[in-house]
Design an enzyme around this catalytic site. Structure first.
Site, PDB file in Angstrom:
ATOM      1  N   SER A  23       0.829  -1.209   0.000  1.00 52.01           N
ATOM      2  CA  SER A  23       0.000   0.000   0.000  1.00 52.01           C
ATOM      3  C   SER A  23       0.859   1.252   0.000  1.00 52.01           C
ATOM      4  O   SER A  23       0.350   2.367   0.060  1.00 52.01           O
ATOM      5  CB  SER A  23      -0.919   0.002   1.229  1.00 52.01           C
ATOM      6  OG  SER A  23      -0.170  -0.192   2.405  1.00 52.01           O
ATOM      7  N   ASN A 110      -1.518  -2.600  13.372  1.00 50.66           N
ATOM      8  CA  ASN A 110      -2.971  -2.403  13.362  1.00 50.66           C
ATOM      9  C   ASN A 110      -3.394  -1.139  14.109  1.00 50.66           C
ATOM     10  O   ASN A 110      -4.224  -0.369  13.618  1.00 50.66           O
ATOM     11  CB  ASN A 110      -3.678  -3.630  13.946  1.00 50.66           C
ATOM     12  CG  ASN A 110      -3.414  -4.874  13.124  1.00 50.66           C
ATOM     13  OD1 ASN A 110      -2.824  -4.779  12.036  1.00 50.66           O
ATOM     14  ND2 ASN A 110      -3.821  -6.028  13.618  1.00 50.66           N
ATOM     15  N   THR A 155     -39.718  28.553  -7.651  1.00 55.18           N
ATOM     16  CA  THR A 155     -39.995  27.186  -7.207  1.00 55.18           C
ATOM     17  C   THR A 155     -40.323  26.433  -8.497  1.00 55.18           C
ATOM     18  O   THR A 155     -40.855  27.025  -9.442  1.00 55.18           O
ATOM     19  CB  THR A 155     -41.193  27.109  -6.243  1.00 55.18           C
ATOM     20  OG1 THR A 155     -42.353  27.590  -6.915  1.00 55.18           O
ATOM     21  CG2 THR A 155     -40.970  27.958  -4.996  1.00 55.18           C
ATOM     22  N   HIS A 156     -39.993  25.163  -8.549  1.00 58.90           N
ATOM     23  CA  HIS A 156     -40.153  24.377  -9.792  1.00 58.90           C
ATOM     24  C   HIS A 156     -39.403  25.031 -10.960  1.00 58.90           C
ATOM     25  O   HIS A 156     -39.783  24.866 -12.117  1.00 58.90           O
ATOM     26  CB  HIS A 156     -41.622  24.200 -10.183  1.00 58.90           C
ATOM     27  CG  HIS A 156     -42.503  23.739  -9.079  1.00 58.90           C
ATOM     28  ND1 HIS A 156     -42.814  22.422  -8.857  1.00 58.90           N
ATOM     29  CD2 HIS A 156     -43.133  24.435  -8.097  1.00 58.90           C
ATOM     30  CE1 HIS A 156     -43.614  22.316  -7.798  1.00 58.90           C
ATOM     31  NE2 HIS A 156     -43.815  23.525  -7.305  1.00 58.90           N
ATOM     32  N   SER A 277     -14.712  27.053 -26.954  1.00 62.82           N
ATOM     33  CA  SER A 277     -15.008  25.830 -27.689  1.00 62.82           C
ATOM     34  C   SER A 277     -13.983  25.688 -28.799  1.00 62.82           C
ATOM     35  O   SER A 277     -13.536  26.682 -29.378  1.00 62.82           O
ATOM     36  CB  SER A 277     -16.411  25.934 -28.279  1.00 62.82           C
ATOM     37  OG  SER A 277     -16.525  25.113 -29.423  1.00 62.82           O
ATOM     38  N   LYS A 283     -18.197  30.853 -28.405  1.00 61.00           N
ATOM     39  CA  LYS A 283     -18.610  30.283 -27.129  1.00 61.00           C
ATOM     40  C   LYS A 283     -17.714  30.615 -25.952  1.00 61.00           C
ATOM     41  O   LYS A 283     -16.509  30.713 -26.066  1.00 61.00           O
ATOM     42  CB  LYS A 283     -18.723  28.753 -27.241  1.00 61.00           C
ATOM     43  CG  LYS A 283     -19.783  28.359 -28.201  1.00 61.00           C
ATOM     44  CD  LYS A 283     -20.789  27.355 -27.762  1.00 61.00           C
ATOM     45  CE  LYS A 283     -21.098  27.142 -26.336  1.00 61.00           C
ATOM     46  NZ  LYS A 283     -21.508  25.742 -26.143  1.00 61.00           N
ATOM     47  N   ASN A 285     -17.682  28.877 -22.214  1.00 53.33           N
ATOM     48  CA  ASN A 285     -18.344  27.796 -21.482  1.00 53.33           C
ATOM     49  C   ASN A 285     -18.064  27.839 -19.980  1.00 53.33           C
ATOM     50  O   ASN A 285     -16.944  28.143 -19.572  1.00 53.33           O
ATOM     51  CB  ASN A 285     -17.877  26.443 -22.036  1.00 53.33           C
ATOM     52  CG  ASN A 285     -18.361  26.216 -23.452  1.00 53.33           C
ATOM     53  OD1 ASN A 285     -19.415  26.718 -23.847  1.00 53.33           O
ATOM     54  ND2 ASN A 285     -17.577  25.485 -24.233  1.00 53.33           N
ATOM     55  N   GLU A 290     -19.464  23.448 -14.122  1.00 52.14           N
ATOM     56  CA  GLU A 290     -19.893  22.128 -14.612  1.00 52.14           C
ATOM     57  C   GLU A 290     -19.050  21.008 -13.998  1.00 52.14           C
ATOM     58  O   GLU A 290     -19.569  19.982 -13.550  1.00 52.14           O
ATOM     59  CB  GLU A 290     -19.788  22.062 -16.143  1.00 52.14           C
ATOM     60  CG  GLU A 290     -20.862  22.866 -16.849  1.00 52.14           C
ATOM     61  CD  GLU A 290     -20.638  22.881 -18.358  1.00 52.14           C
ATOM     62  OE1 GLU A 290     -21.475  22.333 -19.073  1.00 52.14           O
ATOM     63  OE2 GLU A 290     -19.618  23.433 -18.819  1.00 52.14           O
ATOM     64  N   TYR A 317      -8.947  -6.422  13.111  1.00 50.69           N
ATOM     65  CA  TYR A 317      -8.349  -5.930  11.867  1.00 50.69           C
ATOM     66  C   TYR A 317      -8.436  -6.980  10.758  1.00 50.69           C
ATOM     67  O   TYR A 317      -8.257  -8.176  10.982  1.00 50.69           O
ATOM     68  CB  TYR A 317      -6.871  -5.547  12.091  1.00 50.69           C
ATOM     69  CG  TYR A 317      -6.209  -5.115  10.790  1.00 50.69           C
ATOM     70  CD1 TYR A 317      -6.350  -3.805  10.334  1.00 50.69           C
ATOM     71  CD2 TYR A 317      -5.513  -6.029   9.991  1.00 50.69           C
ATOM     72  CE1 TYR A 317      -5.788  -3.417   9.119  1.00 50.69           C
ATOM     73  CE2 TYR A 317      -4.964  -5.640   8.780  1.00 50.69           C
ATOM     74  CZ  TYR A 317      -5.107  -4.334   8.350  1.00 50.69           C
ATOM     75  OH  TYR A 317      -4.571  -3.960   7.156  1.00 50.69           O
ATOM     76  N   GLN A 322      -7.255  -2.063   4.220  1.00 47.05           N
ATOM     77  CA  GLN A 322      -6.251  -1.293   3.475  1.00 47.05           C
ATOM     78  C   GLN A 322      -6.897  -0.549   2.299  1.00 47.05           C
ATOM     79  O   GLN A 322      -6.364   0.446   1.819  1.00 47.05           O
ATOM     80  CB  GLN A 322      -5.154  -2.237   2.971  1.00 47.05           C
ATOM     81  CG  GLN A 322      -4.015  -1.553   2.255  1.00 47.05           C
ATOM     82  CD  GLN A 322      -2.812  -2.474   2.127  1.00 47.05           C
ATOM     83  OE1 GLN A 322      -2.119  -2.742   3.091  1.00 47.05           O
ATOM     84  NE2 GLN A 322      -2.572  -2.970   0.925  1.00 47.05           N
TER      85      GLN A 322
END
Ligand code: ARG
Length: 481
Positions: A23, A110, A155-156, A277, A283, A285, A290, A317, A322
């Site tokens: 590891s 451990n 709202t919505h 772009s 463009k 962006n 995003e 353990y 790991q």
């Protein structure tokens, strides 16, 4: 090469096993915490009479040299060392000889890994809080200038009632304050030291675990050795906190994407935080919001992945554990970079009150205000008031105007019961100011919300400053350039 644990083995490890088992390629990020834990452990061993003063001195000196190597980037990481814990221990023994071999008395990998990883998450926790507080400060500073800036509240995703931009930004801030509080509680719930739990059952050496906890700036030793080496709740808590934080960042980002579109035009993102772009020259962006929105995916995935790793494990353990680290490192790094860039992006974003007002004026947002006024001031039954208001809206529509733009005479010509003062309630600013209930959008209320948030922010900053843990900057030398 002989393994630190190789006493009972006759054959060399297969290279395949070595690479699969190791590891070190990722847990090397915890070198600082491992050394911190070893220092505290060595001092404790000296305190309880296991290490002589000269042995302690040479261990501490050796650990200092190893620290330098990590800082310079000259510490060699080899899969044959398996993990950061054994890499540092064998480097120490190579440096200082016999006394290096005594460091692992009264501890196991451990409890060692449980401590290192916990310290890492606690430090990251504090660092993330500091970053969220910076972001909140940015939002509050913008909000202070916009307690009268009108925009359509939705709202919505449909026009609903007029609100101020500050009100909306304060709403974002409330999410982030909860993130800070959530991290605070994760911190205090988990700041105990597992070191001295040994492999699973404690040690026969009489470890002074209180001393170790104090040395490390943790509140106390953990209660039960078996639990201490097997639980990863502290990591899951952090992953959940980060998942929530990233969900909030994603929602804010979604609004920035909408607001920067030509259709809304509420904000103009700085060129320095926008992209072009490759084919459409016109463009600009919103890649930053995003990507911020998209990064939440991995944060949710990391939480899920560790939950699944943990769910079937017997005590104590198990090597499966790991698999806990990469998910956590990734979530921490993701949250850090996202907070940093969102903050920088907001600081350079231009808000466009004119466009907000224009949109607020295109939805008859004050219709409810007129109906309420007719009920309250003219004693007209609500059903009638609703009907009259509906006729006025239809009239405004036929004139290509917003309700708020009608003249007094136009109102009275539709229904003689409407007094001239009705014009006042149609005004969007008055409509917004009328919502003066606690928590509402009226400027007075929003100013008080800003003050409350600023106070909480200052308190949170103060409690951060009192954290006894060494400061943490996993980005510094550990982040790829
Ligand atoms: N690299 C291991 C981990 O991350 C360290 C602990 C290993 N302990 C053991 N007994 N194999 O969990």
């Amino acid at each position: 090469m002989a393994k630190l644990w190789g006493g009972r083995f006759e054959l060399e490890s297969s290279k395949l096993l070595e690479d699969f088992n190791a590891s070190i390629s990722f847990d090397c990020q915890m070198w600082e915490e491992d050394i911190q834990g070893s220092r505290a452990h060595a001092k404790m061993l000296h305190k309880i009479g296991i290490l002589q003063q000269d042995e302690l001195d040479s261990i501490l000196q050796g650990l200092e040299q190893i620290t330098q190597r990590f800082k310079e980037g000259t510490f060699a990481l080899k899969n044959s060392d398996e993990d950061i814990h054994m890499a540092i221990e064998s480097a120490l023994t190579n440096l200082i000889g016999e006394s290096g071999k005594k460091l692992h008395t009264a501890r196991s990998r451990n409890d060692q890994v449980a401590l290192d990883f916990k310290l890492y998450t606690l430090k990251a926790n504090a660092q993330l809080r500091a970053q969220i507080l910076e972001l909140m400060q940015t939002l509050l500073d913008i909000a202070r200038n916009h307690t009268h800036t009108l925009m359509p509240g939705m709202t919505h995703l449909q026009h609903a009632q007029p609100v101020s931009l500050a009100f909306h930004l304060v709403a974002w801030c409330c999410n982030f304050l909860r993130d800070v509080k959530r991290l605070e509680s994760t911190f205090t719930r988990n700041d105990t030291s597992p070191l001295g739990s040994g492999a699973l059952a404690g040690t026969p050496y009489g470890n002074d675990r209180e001393f170790v906890a104090r040395e490390l700036g943790l509140s106390a030793p953990s209660l039960n050795a078996m639990d201490s080496v097997s639980e990863r709740d502290f990591a899951l808590d952090l992953l959940y906190d980060i998942a929530m934080l990233m969900m909030h960042i994603s929602r804010v980002s979604e609004e920035l994407v909408l607001w920067s579109s030509a259709e809304f035009g509420f904000v103009t993102l700085s060129d320095s935080f926008s992209t072009g772009s490759s084919i459409m020259p016109q463009k600009k962006n919103p890649d930053v919001p995003e990507l911020l929105r998209g990064k939440s995916g991995r944060a949710f995935g990391n939480l899920q992945s560790l939950l699944v790793v943990m769910k079937g494990l017997p005590l104590a353990y198990n090597k499966d554990t790991q698999e806990d680290k990469e998910a956590v490192f990734d979530s921490i790094r993701t949250a850090q970079i996202c907070l940093e860039i969102l903050n920088a992006c907001l600081k350079t974003t231009q808000f466009n009150p004119q466009n907000m007002l224009k949109m607020a004026q295109s939805g008859h947002l004050s219709a409810t205000d007129l109906a309420d006024f007719l009920v309250k001031k003219c004693n007209i039954p609500f059903r009638d008031a609703h009907h009259i208001t509906g006729r006025i809206v239809a009239y405004a529509q036929s004139q290509g105007k917003d309700l708020s733009q009608l003249r007094k005479e136009e109102l009275t010509s539709i229904d003689s019961r409407i007094p001239k003062e009705a014009k006042k309630v149609l005004d969007l600013q008055s409509s917004m100011q009328a919502r003066n209930s606690l928590g509402g959008t009226a400027s007075m209320q929003v100013k008080s919300q800003i003050k409350t948030l600023q106070d909480s922010l200052n308190d949170a900053q103060e409690s951060l400053a009192q954290t006894k843990l060494a400061t943490f900057n996993p980005r510094g030398e550990k982040r790829a350039k």
